[in-house]
Design a protein around this motif. Structure first.
Motif, short mmCIF file in Angstrom:
data_model
loop_
_atom_site.label_atom_id
_atom_site.label_comp_id
_atom_site.label_asym_id
_atom_site.label_seq_id
_atom_site.Cartn_x
_atom_site.Cartn_y
_atom_site.Cartn_z
N SER A 38 65.55 3.42 55.40
CA SER A 38 65.88 4.85 54.69
C SER A 38 64.80 5.49 54.93
CB SER A 38 65.84 4.18 53.25
OG SER A 38 66.30 2.77 52.52
N SER A 56 66.27 6.52 47.62
CA SER A 56 66.64 7.60 49.16
C SER A 56 66.46 8.75 49.01
CB SER A 56 67.22 6.53 49.66
OG SER A 56 68.80 5.99 49.53
N LYS A 65 67.83 2.14 47.62
CA LYS A 65 69.10 2.81 47.58
C LYS A 65 68.63 4.35 46.35
CE LYS A 65 73.91 3.43 47.68
NZ LYS A 65 75.10 2.28 47.69
N GLU A 125 63.93 -1.47 54.22
CA GLU A 125 64.74 -1.12 52.99
C GLU A 125 63.97 0.08 53.79
OE1 GLU A 125 67.24 -2.07 50.21
OE2 GLU A 125 66.26 -4.89 50.40
#
Length: 354
Positions: free
Chosen positions: A82, A54, A51, A78
């Motif tokens: 992303s 991203s 995260k 992920e």
């Protein structure tokens, strides 16, 4: 496990886009590093989650994300989500035994190649798969384990070298591939130096140890060629690919890569021929040495055959044989026989006939 083909039985029949790690775990924990830069600004940091990285895909700067370790498929999922990547892209990244290739997708280009390095302990060549996902503003590199092979590129970024700071992700891709190809040349040069030294020893003292070394070097060279030849095909294909993610100016640099990879490929072919020649030299030298030995033994035999013939006819059947009455004649005879045998063995050893 074999160094040339590695295929697990449980991988047979899997879907091409299934996110399963097809390789050997080489690091305990997946590491994420990020370098974000433009001509004036630089951000460099180790991050913990996908995260955190991203958000960089929406910036106008150049973002280089490096992933060390591929075994954690949840993190790879992920990253796929992303950055809106096709699952086929990440499945290809997770297949560390795949052949080097370049594939262009709708929103990225995938480049895979093998990295080579020498093991400091035994001098063997180690191989690691490198995958690069190239977009307009983000380059994601995937390595099997943490290493400092790309540290020179990071230093150029930190020192604000104009070409790399003003270039895009395509030029950064070239810089990383250039490091990989330079390592090809280095590994071949180290192995080549040993091969050339071996040739000198081969002429001075050919023996079984030499032939064992030749076979070991042939095995290592074949292992090198397994990575270099597909890499050459990939780089030539990359230089000809009309990709939306590579600018015209960067294609000129890929032409430089063609020259370097061709040099590495030609060097591997040359050293392979040298090793074949060394084998021929070894067998020729041994045959010549054997001929010299046979020549000497033939002369030796020709001299003693008439003497043996005469002794065989007459024996020692004479009326007067002085040694027969000597008390220690039998022991003297054994001493002379043993001395002659040992003398001949020492003579052959000195001549290096065995």
């Amino acid at each position: 496990m074999t160094r040339f083909i590695k295929k697990k039985k449980e991988e047979i029949g899997l879907s091409p886009d299934e996110l399963i790690f097809r390789g050997q775990k080489k690091i305990d924990q997946v590491l994420l590093r990020i370098i974000d830069f433009d001509s004036n600004n630089l951000t460099e940091d180790d991050v913990k989650t996908v995260k955190e990285i991203s958000e960089f895909q929406h910036k106008d700067t150049v973002t280089w994300i490096n992933v060390d370790g591929l075994h954690n498929t949840s993190i790879m999922q992920e990253i796929t989500t992303s950055f809106n990547l096709d699952t086929l892209v990440m499945a290809e990244v997770l297949n560390t035994e795949a052949r080097p290739r370049v594939i262009e997708y709708d929103n990225c280009a995938l480049i895979t190649i093998k990295m080579l390095r020498l093991d400091d302990k035994d001098g063997k060549t180690l191989v690691e798969n490198l995958s690069l996902i190239l977009t307009k503003t983000v380059l994601i590199s995937f390595q099997e384990q943490k290493g400092d092979v790309f540290e020179p590129v990071r230093e150029r970024i930190r020192k604000q070298k104009k070409r790399i700071r003003n270039g895009g992700t395509d030029y950064l891709t070239f810089a990383l591939l250039d490091i990989v190809v330079d390592n090809y040349l280095y590994v071949i040069s180290v192995l080549g130096e040993k091969i050339e030294t071996l040739e000198e020893n081969l002429l001075l003292n050919p023996n079984q140890n030499i032939i064992n070394e030749i076979n070991n070097y042939k095995r290592e060279l074949n292992f090198l060629r397994k990575s270099i030849k597909p890499a050459k095909e990939m780089i030539f294909s990359l230089a000809k690919t009309e990709s939306d993610f590579i600018t015209e100016s960067t294609y000129l640099h890929f032409k430089e890569l063609e020259d370097n990879i061709s040099q590495a490929n030609d060097a591997s072919d040359d050293y392979r021929e040298i090793l074949s020649d060394q084998l021929n030299i070894y067998h020729t030298t041994i045959s010549s040495k054997l001929n010299d030995i046979m020549k000497f033994l033939t002369v030796f035999s020709v001299i003693f055959i008439p003497l043996t013939f005469i002794a065989g006819i007459y024996g020692t059947n004479f009326e007067y044989v002085p040694e027969l009455s000597f008390k220690y004649s039998y022991f003297i005879m054994w001493f002379v026989m043993i001395a002659v045998a040992i003398g001949m063995l020492l003579f052959f050893k000195k001549k290096k006939w065995f």
